[in-house]
Design a protein around this motif. Sequence first.
Motif, mmCIF file in Angstrom:
data_model
loop_
_atom_site.group_PDB
_atom_site.id
_atom_site.type_symbol
_atom_site.label_atom_id
_atom_site.label_comp_id
_atom_site.label_asym_id
_atom_site.label_seq_id
_atom_site.Cartn_x
_atom_site.Cartn_y
_atom_site.Cartn_z
ATOM 1 N N HIS A 76 0.807 -1.224 0.000
ATOM 2 C CA HIS A 76 0.000 0.000 0.000
ATOM 3 C C HIS A 76 0.845 1.281 0.000
ATOM 4 C CE1 HIS A 76 -4.117 -1.681 0.383
ATOM 5 N NE2 HIS A 76 -3.514 -2.683 0.990
ATOM 6 N N ASP A 83 -7.418 -2.326 -1.532
ATOM 7 C CA ASP A 83 -8.382 -3.260 -0.959
ATOM 8 C C ASP A 83 -9.751 -2.829 -1.462
ATOM 9 O OD1 ASP A 83 -6.250 -4.223 0.520
ATOM 10 O OD2 ASP A 83 -6.770 -3.061 2.305
ATOM 11 N N GLU A 114 -8.778 -11.383 2.312
ATOM 12 C CA GLU A 114 -8.466 -11.074 3.698
ATOM 13 C C GLU A 114 -9.729 -11.067 4.557
ATOM 14 O OE1 GLU A 114 -4.980 -8.546 4.554
ATOM 15 O OE2 GLU A 114 -5.377 -7.607 2.622
ATOM 16 N N TRP A 121 -12.350 -8.409 2.824
ATOM 17 C CA TRP A 121 -12.149 -7.628 1.613
ATOM 18 C C TRP A 121 -11.184 -8.364 0.706
ATOM 19 C CZ3 TRP A 121 -10.072 -6.461 6.379
ATOM 20 C CH2 TRP A 121 -8.684 -6.414 6.473
ATOM 21 N N HIS A 123 -7.701 -7.877 -1.445
ATOM 22 C CA HIS A 123 -6.516 -7.039 -1.658
ATOM 23 C C HIS A 123 -5.925 -7.431 -3.007
ATOM 24 C CE1 HIS A 123 -2.303 -5.572 -0.490
ATOM 25 N NE2 HIS A 123 -2.029 -6.476 -1.412
HETATM 26 ZN ZN LIG Z 1 -4.414 -4.500 1.315
#
Ligand SMILES: [Zn+2]
Length: 152
Positions: A76, A83, A114, A121, A123
């Motif tokens: 990130h 995400d 995840e 969510w 990723h």
């Molecule tokens: Zn992520």
Amino acid sequence: MKLSQHFDLSELTSSRKAVQLGIDNTPPAELIPRLVLLADMLERIRSTLNTPIIITSGYRCSQLNLAIGSRTTSDHPQGHAADFIAPDFGTPTEIARLLAPLVQVLGIGQIILEGINGKQWVHVSTHVPEKPINRVITVTDAGTVAGIVGLA
Ligand SMILES: [Zn+2]
């Protein structure tokens, strides 16, 4: 600033946590080309799902990344990762199951399903991990496993 047809820079940088903590999450100018590549990948995902996707976390400056407890090696802060959820399509498990066999075709470097702290969510990163086994993984409170393992 528009990064691609459906994605604006603000969607990839907005963070409630950053606002709460007064952190300026504006990416450095040199990361913009990476964020454009990320948005392009998100466009391919969006058109594959054929529904809008909601970015829950995109670029995170190192201060924000630290504040949310993410690893310093996270993609990130590099501008490689986002995400997202897509409730109109289905659950994160359903999304990850559809996308996992398509990583090569869609140019997805890494996909992670995840499920942490009761939230789920997907990723995705433009960055391909060093070890091929890490390209498609599931991460939960219990740990990391290879492949997409459905979350309840
Ligand atoms: Zn992520």
